[in-house]
Design a protein around this motif. Sequence first.
Motif, PDB file in Angstrom:
ATOM      1  N   ALA A   1       0.819  -1.213   0.000  1.00 64.98           N
ATOM      2  CA  ALA A   1       0.000   0.000   0.000  1.00 64.98           C
ATOM      3  C   ALA A   1       0.853   1.264   0.000  1.00 64.98           C
ATOM      4  CB  ALA A   1      -0.930  -0.006   1.207  1.00 64.98           C
ATOM      5  N   THR A   2       1.892   1.302   0.832  1.00 65.30           N
ATOM      6  CA  THR A   2       2.702   2.522   0.920  1.00 65.30           C
ATOM      7  C   THR A   2       3.433   2.799  -0.386  1.00 65.30           C
ATOM      8  OG1 THR A   2       4.534   1.259   1.900  1.00 65.30           O
ATOM      9  CG2 THR A   2       3.021   2.359   3.413  1.00 65.30           C
ATOM     10  N   ARG A   3       3.910   1.762  -1.046  1.00 67.49           N
ATOM     11  CA  ARG A   3       4.662   1.979  -2.295  1.00 67.49           C
ATOM     12  C   ARG A   3       3.731   2.257  -3.474  1.00 67.49           C
ATOM     13  NH1 ARG A   3      10.291  -1.397  -2.239  1.00 67.49           N
ATOM     14  NH2 ARG A   3      10.625  -1.361   0.008  1.00 67.49           N
ATOM     15  N   ALA A   4       2.622   1.520  -3.554  1.00 66.68           N
ATOM     16  CA  ALA A   4       1.665   1.787  -4.631  1.00 66.68           C
ATOM     17  C   ALA A   4       1.069   3.180  -4.475  1.00 66.68           C
ATOM     18  CB  ALA A   4       0.564   0.740  -4.633  1.00 66.68           C
ATOM     19  N   GLY A   5       0.966   3.652  -3.213  1.00 67.30           N
ATOM     20  CA  GLY A   5       0.397   4.963  -2.937  1.00 67.30           C
ATOM     21  C   GLY A   5       1.252   6.124  -3.398  1.00 67.30           C
ATOM     22  N   LYS A   6       2.443   5.849  -3.915  1.00 63.97           N
ATOM     23  CA  LYS A   6       3.266   6.918  -4.488  1.00 63.97           C
ATOM     24  C   LYS A   6       2.751   7.340  -5.862  1.00 63.97           C
ATOM     25  CE  LYS A   6       7.520   5.550  -2.093  1.00 63.97           C
ATOM     26  NZ  LYS A   6       8.921   5.090  -2.253  1.00 63.97           N
ATOM     27  N   LYS A   7       1.956   6.454  -6.495  1.00 59.41           N
ATOM     28  CA  LYS A   7       1.421   6.779  -7.824  1.00 59.41           C
ATOM     29  C   LYS A   7      -0.096   6.695  -7.878  1.00 59.41           C
ATOM     30  CE  LYS A   7       1.496   5.393 -12.685  1.00 59.41           C
ATOM     31  NZ  LYS A   7       2.121   4.515 -13.716  1.00 59.41           N
ATOM     32  N   HIS A   8      -0.670   5.670  -7.256  1.00 63.30           N
ATOM     33  CA  HIS A   8      -2.099   5.418  -7.377  1.00 63.30           C
ATOM     34  C   HIS A   8      -2.858   5.844  -6.117  1.00 63.30           C
ATOM     35  CE1 HIS A   8      -1.375   3.190 -11.041  1.00 63.30           C
ATOM     36  NE2 HIS A   8      -0.510   2.401 -10.418  1.00 63.30           N
ATOM     37  N   ARG A   9      -4.161   5.950  -6.278  1.00 65.05           N
ATOM     38  CA  ARG A   9      -5.041   6.161  -5.116  1.00 65.05           C
ATOM     39  C   ARG A   9      -5.307   4.794  -4.490  1.00 65.05           C
ATOM     40  NH1 ARG A   9     -10.734   6.319  -4.448  1.00 65.05           N
ATOM     41  NH2 ARG A   9     -11.003   5.968  -6.696  1.00 65.05           N
ATOM     42  N   VAL A  10      -4.950   4.654  -3.224  1.00 66.20           N
ATOM     43  CA  VAL A  10      -5.016   3.360  -2.551  1.00 66.20           C
ATOM     44  C   VAL A  10      -5.970   3.425  -1.367  1.00 66.20           C
ATOM     45  CG1 VAL A  10      -3.707   1.583  -1.325  1.00 66.20           C
ATOM     46  CG2 VAL A  10      -2.656   2.806  -3.248  1.00 66.20           C
ATOM     47  N   THR A  11      -6.801   2.411  -1.246  1.00 65.29           N
ATOM     48  CA  THR A  11      -7.622   2.240  -0.050  1.00 65.29           C
ATOM     49  C   THR A  11      -7.157   0.980   0.655  1.00 65.29           C
ATOM     50  OG1 THR A  11      -9.556   3.292  -1.074  1.00 65.29           O
ATOM     51  CG2 THR A  11      -9.945   1.930   0.872  1.00 65.29           C
ATOM     52  N   LEU A  12      -6.725   1.135   1.892  1.00 70.83           N
ATOM     53  CA  LEU A  12      -6.255   0.014   2.702  1.00 70.83           C
ATOM     54  C   LEU A  12      -7.362  -0.399   3.662  1.00 70.83           C
ATOM     55  CD1 LEU A  12      -3.890  -1.838   3.707  1.00 70.83           C
ATOM     56  CD2 LEU A  12      -3.353   0.000   5.336  1.00 70.83           C
ATOM     57  N   VAL A  13      -7.789  -1.646   3.583  1.00 70.40           N
ATOM     58  CA  VAL A  13      -8.863  -2.162   4.431  1.00 70.40           C
ATOM     59  C   VAL A  13      -8.264  -3.063   5.501  1.00 70.40           C
ATOM     60  CG1 VAL A  13     -10.986  -3.521   4.507  1.00 70.40           C
ATOM     61  CG2 VAL A  13     -10.490  -2.073   2.512  1.00 70.40           C
ATOM     62  N   ALA A  14      -8.411  -2.650   6.763  1.00 71.19           N
ATOM     63  CA  ALA A  14      -7.909  -3.439   7.888  1.00 71.19           C
ATOM     64  C   ALA A  14      -8.627  -2.974   9.149  1.00 71.19           C
ATOM     65  CB  ALA A  14      -6.402  -3.263   8.042  1.00 71.19           C
ATOM     66  N   PRO A  15      -9.065  -3.895   9.995  1.00 66.90           N
ATOM     67  CA  PRO A  15      -9.835  -3.504  11.182  1.00 66.90           C
ATOM     68  C   PRO A  15      -8.997  -2.873  12.285  1.00 66.90           C
ATOM     69  CG  PRO A  15      -9.523  -5.873  11.147  1.00 66.90           C
ATOM     70  CD  PRO A  15      -8.992  -5.355   9.841  1.00 66.90           C
ATOM     71  N   GLU A  16      -7.683  -3.079  12.273  1.00 63.03           N
ATOM     72  CA  GLU A  16      -6.844  -2.577  13.348  1.00 63.03           C
ATOM     73  C   GLU A  16      -6.352  -1.164  13.056  1.00 63.03           C
ATOM     74  OE1 GLU A  16      -6.341  -5.479  11.827  1.00 63.03           O
ATOM     75  OE2 GLU A  16      -4.524  -5.336  10.632  1.00 63.03           O
ATOM     76  N   ALA A  17      -6.049  -0.428  14.122  1.00 60.57           N
ATOM     77  CA  ALA A  17      -5.509   0.926  13.985  1.00 60.57           C
ATOM     78  C   ALA A  17      -3.988   0.918  14.036  1.00 60.57           C
ATOM     79  CB  ALA A  17      -6.056   1.829  15.087  1.00 60.57           C
ATOM     80  N   ARG A  18      -3.420  -0.171  14.559  1.00 60.71           N
ATOM     81  CA  ARG A  18      -1.967  -0.277  14.672  1.00 60.71           C
ATOM     82  C   ARG A  18      -1.469  -1.524  13.954  1.00 60.71           C
ATOM     83  NH1 ARG A  18       0.861   2.951  17.968  1.00 60.71           N
ATOM     84  NH2 ARG A  18      -0.315   4.452  19.203  1.00 60.71           N
ATOM     85  N   PHE A  19      -0.259  -1.461  13.508  1.00 61.91           N
ATOM     86  CA  PHE A  19       0.369  -2.560  12.807  1.00 61.91           C
ATOM     87  C   PHE A  19       0.603  -3.724  13.763  1.00 61.91           C
ATOM     88  CE2 PHE A  19       4.601  -4.416  11.576  1.00 61.91           C
ATOM     89  CZ  PHE A  19       4.112  -5.202  10.549  1.00 61.91           C
ATOM     90  N   LEU A  20       0.139  -4.909  13.388  1.00 64.45           N
ATOM     91  CA  LEU A  20       0.359  -6.094  14.214  1.00 64.45           C
ATOM     92  C   LEU A  20       1.716  -6.681  13.841  1.00 64.45           C
ATOM     93  CD1 LEU A  20      -0.532  -8.190  16.261  1.00 64.45           C
ATOM     94  CD2 LEU A  20      -1.709  -9.417  14.414  1.00 64.45           C
ATOM     95  N   ASN A  21       2.711  -6.399  14.656  1.00 63.54           N
ATOM     96  CA  ASN A  21       4.086  -6.797  14.378  1.00 63.54           C
ATOM     97  C   ASN A  21       4.293  -8.227  14.882  1.00 63.54           C
ATOM     98  OD1 ASN A  21       6.701  -6.611  13.539  1.00 63.54           O
ATOM     99  ND2 ASN A  21       7.310  -5.026  14.987  1.00 63.54           N
ATOM    100  N   ARG A  22       3.884  -9.192  14.066  1.00 61.17           N
ATOM    101  CA  ARG A  22       3.820 -10.584  14.527  1.00 61.17           C
ATOM    102  C   ARG A  22       5.173 -11.133  14.963  1.00 61.17           C
ATOM    103  NH1 ARG A  22       1.000 -15.021  10.758  1.00 61.17           N
ATOM    104  NH2 ARG A  22      -0.945 -14.174  11.608  1.00 61.17           N
ATOM    105  N   VAL A  23       6.254 -10.679  14.343  1.00 61.91           N
ATOM    106  CA  VAL A  23       7.559 -11.225  14.704  1.00 61.91           C
ATOM    107  C   VAL A  23       7.986 -10.803  16.115  1.00 61.91           C
ATOM    108  CG1 VAL A  23       8.354 -11.393  12.326  1.00 61.91           C
ATOM    109  CG2 VAL A  23       8.812  -9.300  13.627  1.00 61.91           C
ATOM    110  N   ARG A  24       7.213  -9.920  16.758  1.00 69.03           N
ATOM    111  CA  ARG A  24       7.523  -9.524  18.129  1.00 69.03           C
ATOM    112  C   ARG A  24       6.434  -9.945  19.106  1.00 69.03           C
ATOM    113  NH1 ARG A  24      11.096  -4.046  18.146  1.00 69.03           N
ATOM    114  NH2 ARG A  24      11.714  -5.060  20.095  1.00 69.03           N
TER     115      ARG A  24
END
Length: 362
Positions: free
Chosen positions: A26-49
């Motif tokens: 999403a962050t990289r595509a958002g440099k050119k295109h209009r992106v809608t990110l769908v996710a229920p969480e407000a924070r990144f779930l950093n699974r490796v931690r």
Amino acid sequence: MTTQQQPTQQQHVVVIGAGYAGLSAATRAGKKHRVTLVAPEARFLNRVRQHETFAGHPEHRPALAEVLADRQVTHKQALATELDLNGRKVFLDSGEVLSYDTLVYALGSRTAWHGVPGAAEHAYPAERAAELAARMRAAAKPGTVAVVGGGLTGIELATELAEAHPAWKVRVVSATPVGHHLSAKGRAHVRRVFERLGVEAHEGRAVTAVTAAGVRTDEGAIDADLVAWAAAFEPRELAAEAGLAVTPDGRAVVDEYLRSVSHPDVHVVGDAAQVRVEGVGELRMGCVSALPQGGYLGDLLAGRTAKPFAFKYQLQCISLGRRDGLVQLVHPDDSMRDTVLTGALGRWTKSLILKVIIKGLR
């Protein structure tokens, strides 16, 4: 080498899932295109931690708004419940319906219970790590924790718990030898750390049930006050329900550009996809391949590359508490080399990689 033609006009790209693959796409595509990110969480779930969360340490979860800053990305805090691939629509639990030009399916994976009776009711998966930490803090006296799973996740979790709660007894229950895929040097170091921290390893014992009193195995019962589940992950079912071509275990089959082989306007990345790379083979689930997939796809959609996805493994790394770690060097196909980094150097290397992961999301 084949290449893919990229659209010259701005598109609406809908990304479902904000894990390592979805967020970096999403962050990289958002440099050119209009992106809608769908996710229920407000924070990144950093699974490796998540093993740190299990042990009660502060969570390292940046807000999605911070990661998405300065990008043409709108975050819809909702859950995708249905896909209309023919009509190019995504249905959300909020009642909203999103139309798209290109869909990025990055719902990742979830804990797999493997049909073990009582596991979902009595065991704590990664998704409930904070609950187990609260139970340990609130306990009237120290008890026993059984960690189901002897892979990298289980090893990290067991050592983190044992170091953070030295008065508790930690037991690892695994159908295979703990760290069986590591090199001989890697396995030996894990055993030494287990001995130092007092972690018991019950190997060659398949869990057949989980109860309030612990776990049952094919070799008998193992008592535990709490059970943490680190056995395996499985893809979510939405891809199969929508009609994407999937493997028997539910992962979407993709081509060399990470496009669905049945629906070319849908890209699938991360744990939700079955990705094969020439000379490497089928990629395993995990951050190590999900983050590069998301970054590649974002660049592909933004027109910064037109080449097929390429990837090779370099290392596997785990933390073994706050002061120790293991970095296992691997061949490009993920098979083991003899070289390992251990102790403080291994831990420092793992910490550096964790910092790079967060930067890589941008």
